[in-house]
Design a protein around this motif. Structure first.
Motif, PDB file in Angstrom:
ATOM      1  N   VAL A   9       0.830  -1.197   0.000  1.00 24.10           N
ATOM      2  CA  VAL A   9       0.000   0.000   0.000  1.00 24.10           C
ATOM      3  C   VAL A   9       0.869   1.254   0.000  1.00 24.10           C
ATOM      4  N   TYR A  10       0.439   2.245  -0.785  1.00 25.08           N
ATOM      5  CA  TYR A  10       1.142   3.518  -0.839  1.00 25.08           C
ATOM      6  C   TYR A  10       1.383   4.052   0.570  1.00 25.08           C
ATOM      7  N   LEU A  63     -12.224 -11.910 -10.394  1.00 26.13           N
ATOM      8  CA  LEU A  63     -10.920 -11.300 -10.670  1.00 26.13           C
ATOM      9  C   LEU A  63     -10.200 -12.138 -11.714  1.00 26.13           C
ATOM     10  N   PRO A  64      -9.224 -11.539 -12.402  1.00 27.35           N
ATOM     11  CA  PRO A  64      -8.388 -12.373 -13.268  1.00 27.35           C
ATOM     12  C   PRO A  64      -7.673 -13.402 -12.384  1.00 27.35           C
ATOM     13  N   PRO A  65      -7.174 -14.493 -12.955  1.00 27.72           N
ATOM     14  CA  PRO A  65      -6.495 -15.503 -12.126  1.00 27.72           C
ATOM     15  C   PRO A  65      -5.383 -14.877 -11.279  1.00 27.72           C
ATOM     16  N   ILE A  66      -5.399 -15.207  -9.995  1.00 27.28           N
ATOM     17  CA  ILE A  66      -4.406 -14.675  -9.061  1.00 27.28           C
ATOM     18  C   ILE A  66      -3.609 -15.845  -8.508  1.00 27.28           C
ATOM     19  N   LYS A  67      -2.302 -15.770  -8.689  1.00 24.47           N
ATOM     20  CA  LYS A  67      -1.427 -16.840  -8.209  1.00 24.47           C
ATOM     21  C   LYS A  67      -1.134 -16.663  -6.731  1.00 24.47           C
ATOM     22  N   ARG A  68      -0.935 -17.766  -6.066  1.00 21.80           N
ATOM     23  CA  ARG A  68      -0.544 -17.749  -4.658  1.00 21.80           C
ATOM     24  C   ARG A  68       0.752 -16.943  -4.513  1.00 21.80           C
ATOM     25  N   GLY A  69       0.768 -16.030  -3.560  1.00 20.07           N
ATOM     26  CA  GLY A  69       1.965 -15.233  -3.292  1.00 20.07           C
ATOM     27  C   GLY A  69       2.114 -14.002  -4.169  1.00 20.07           C
ATOM     28  N   CYS A  70       1.134 -13.715  -5.025  1.00 22.03           N
ATOM     29  CA  CYS A  70       1.274 -12.533  -5.885  1.00 22.03           C
ATOM     30  C   CYS A  70       1.167 -11.262  -5.040  1.00 22.03           C
ATOM     31  N   ARG A  71       1.666 -10.185  -5.597  1.00 22.91           N
ATOM     32  CA  ARG A  71       1.592  -8.893  -4.923  1.00 22.91           C
ATOM     33  C   ARG A  71       0.484  -8.062  -5.540  1.00 22.91           C
ATOM     34  N   ILE A  72      -0.308  -7.483  -4.664  1.00 26.80           N
ATOM     35  CA  ILE A  72      -1.363  -6.573  -5.091  1.00 26.80           C
ATOM     36  C   ILE A  72      -0.932  -5.187  -4.627  1.00 26.80           C
ATOM     37  N   HIS A  73      -0.800  -4.281  -5.571  1.00 30.62           N
ATOM     38  CA  HIS A  73      -0.314  -2.932  -5.276  1.00 30.62           C
ATOM     39  C   HIS A  73      -1.487  -1.966  -5.224  1.00 30.62           C
ATOM     40  N   VAL A  74      -1.618  -1.258  -4.104  1.00 30.89           N
ATOM     41  CA  VAL A  74      -2.618  -0.206  -3.960  1.00 30.89           C
ATOM     42  C   VAL A  74      -1.832   1.094  -4.037  1.00 30.89           C
ATOM     43  N   SER A  75      -2.097   1.863  -5.080  1.00 29.68           N
ATOM     44  CA  SER A  75      -1.249   3.011  -5.391  1.00 29.68           C
ATOM     45  C   SER A  75      -2.077   4.256  -5.697  1.00 29.68           C
ATOM     46  N   ARG A  76      -1.483   5.403  -5.458  1.00 33.63           N
ATOM     47  CA  ARG A  76      -2.082   6.678  -5.857  1.00 33.63           C
ATOM     48  C   ARG A  76      -1.591   7.062  -7.256  1.00 33.63           C
ATOM     49  N   PRO A 138       9.536  -2.996  -6.331  1.00 32.39           N
ATOM     50  CA  PRO A 138       8.527  -2.372  -7.203  1.00 32.39           C
ATOM     51  C   PRO A 138       8.737  -0.856  -7.236  1.00 32.39           C
ATOM     52  N   LEU A 139       8.489  -0.266  -8.385  1.00 34.68           N
ATOM     53  CA  LEU A 139       8.668   1.181  -8.523  1.00 34.68           C
ATOM     54  C   LEU A 139       7.805   1.954  -7.532  1.00 34.68           C
ATOM     55  N   ARG A 140       6.642   1.418  -7.173  1.00 31.53           N
ATOM     56  CA  ARG A 140       5.748   2.066  -6.225  1.00 31.53           C
ATOM     57  C   ARG A 140       6.460   2.404  -4.927  1.00 31.53           C
ATOM     58  N   LYS A 144       6.491   8.735  -3.920  1.00 30.80           N
ATOM     59  CA  LYS A 144       5.496   9.184  -2.942  1.00 30.80           C
ATOM     60  C   LYS A 144       4.536  10.100  -3.680  1.00 30.80           C
ATOM     61  N   ALA A 145       3.262   9.680  -3.735  1.00 35.94           N
ATOM     62  CA  ALA A 145       2.248  10.503  -4.408  1.00 35.94           C
ATOM     63  C   ALA A 145       2.207  11.856  -3.707  1.00 35.94           C
ATOM     64  N   PRO A 146       1.973  12.924  -4.389  1.00 41.04           N
ATOM     65  CA  PRO A 146       1.497  13.019  -5.762  1.00 41.04           C
ATOM     66  C   PRO A 146       2.606  12.945  -6.818  1.00 41.04           C
ATOM     67  N   VAL A 147       3.863  12.782  -6.410  1.00 40.12           N
ATOM     68  CA  VAL A 147       4.943  12.673  -7.387  1.00 40.12           C
ATOM     69  C   VAL A 147       5.007  11.221  -7.864  1.00 40.12           C
ATOM     70  N   CYS A 148       4.652  11.012  -9.104  1.00 38.88           N
ATOM     71  CA  CYS A 148       4.612   9.663  -9.673  1.00 38.88           C
ATOM     72  C   CYS A 148       5.742   9.506 -10.685  1.00 38.88           C
ATOM     73  N   SER A 149       6.962   9.755 -10.210  1.00 35.00           N
ATOM     74  CA  SER A 149       8.119   9.625 -11.088  1.00 35.00           C
ATOM     75  C   SER A 149       9.332   9.203 -10.276  1.00 35.00           C
ATOM     76  N   VAL A 150      10.293   8.633 -10.976  1.00 33.66           N
ATOM     77  CA  VAL A 150      11.545   8.225 -10.358  1.00 33.66           C
ATOM     78  C   VAL A 150      12.654   8.397 -11.392  1.00 33.66           C
ATOM     79  N   CYS A 151      13.832   8.735 -10.919  1.00 37.93           N
ATOM     80  CA  CYS A 151      14.979   8.977 -11.790  1.00 37.93           C
ATOM     81  C   CYS A 151      16.113   8.040 -11.397  1.00 37.93           C
ATOM     82  N   PHE A 152      16.727   7.419 -12.408  1.00 40.29           N
ATOM     83  CA  PHE A 152      17.861   6.531 -12.188  1.00 40.29           C
ATOM     84  C   PHE A 152      19.039   6.955 -13.046  1.00 40.29           C
TER      85      PHE A 152
END
Length: 162
Positions: A9-10, A63-76, A138-140, A144-152
């Motif tokens: 979760v964010y 829901l679409p098929p969900i595999k055991r151990g998958c990650r669900i991302h709640v994001s802004r 994960p990029l999430r 930190k919302a509201p900034v939805c970007s990352v630089c590498f």
């Protein structure tokens, strides 16, 4: 029978373990997320693993098929704008919040046309820092919302002086 999933979760650290019924619907997932005290609104998106598009709430549809151990991302963030610098070049692309650093590196290696040997010797480092996130991050987690970007910066893993 149930399926164990991990919810990220964010603005929260770590993974939250949760159970979904084998034939889970969108309502099941929303109920599990709400029970964790996570408020879902129009500015919140739910992604399954590294899927490019968020789930569209369809109430009682499965829901679409969900595999055991998958990650669900709640994001802004619906998308995360990624900038990668390599030598004097820079490129940008958007990724889903669940996309991992290794996916960004693979894209950067292809975009900057690094050969296999050079690619193996380079890593992604957050711009203006010495932080090199693990490839399965994960990029999430790097935004930190509201900034939805990352630089590498794509940099050599080790420098041999001599």
């Amino acid at each position: 029978m149930t399926t164990i999933v991990f919810i990220q979760v964010y603005e929260r650290e770590g993974l939250i373990e949760a159970e979904l019924p084998q034939d889970a619907t969108h309502e099941h997932l929303h109920s599990v997320i709400a029970a964790l005290g996570i408020e879902l609104d129009g500015d919140t998106f739910i992604f399954i693993d590294e899927e490019e598009e968020p789930l569209v709430h369809k109430h009682h549809e499965p829901l679409p098929p969900i595999k055991r151990g998958c990650r669900i991302h709640v994001s802004r963030c619906r998308k995360i704008k990624v900038t990668v610098h390599y030598l004097e070049n820079s490129e940008e692309r958007t990724f889903a919040p669940g996309a991992r650093v290794k996916k960004v590196k693979a894209w950067a290696v292809e975009t900057f046309k690094l050969n296999h040997h050079d690619a193996a010797e380079h890593v992604l480092q957050l711009c203006n820092s010495t932080d090199r996130p693990a490839t399965d991050t994960p990029l999430r987690e790097l935004t930190k919302a509201p900034v939805c970007s990352v630089c590498f910066d794509l940099v050599p893993e080790k420098r041999v002086e001599g």
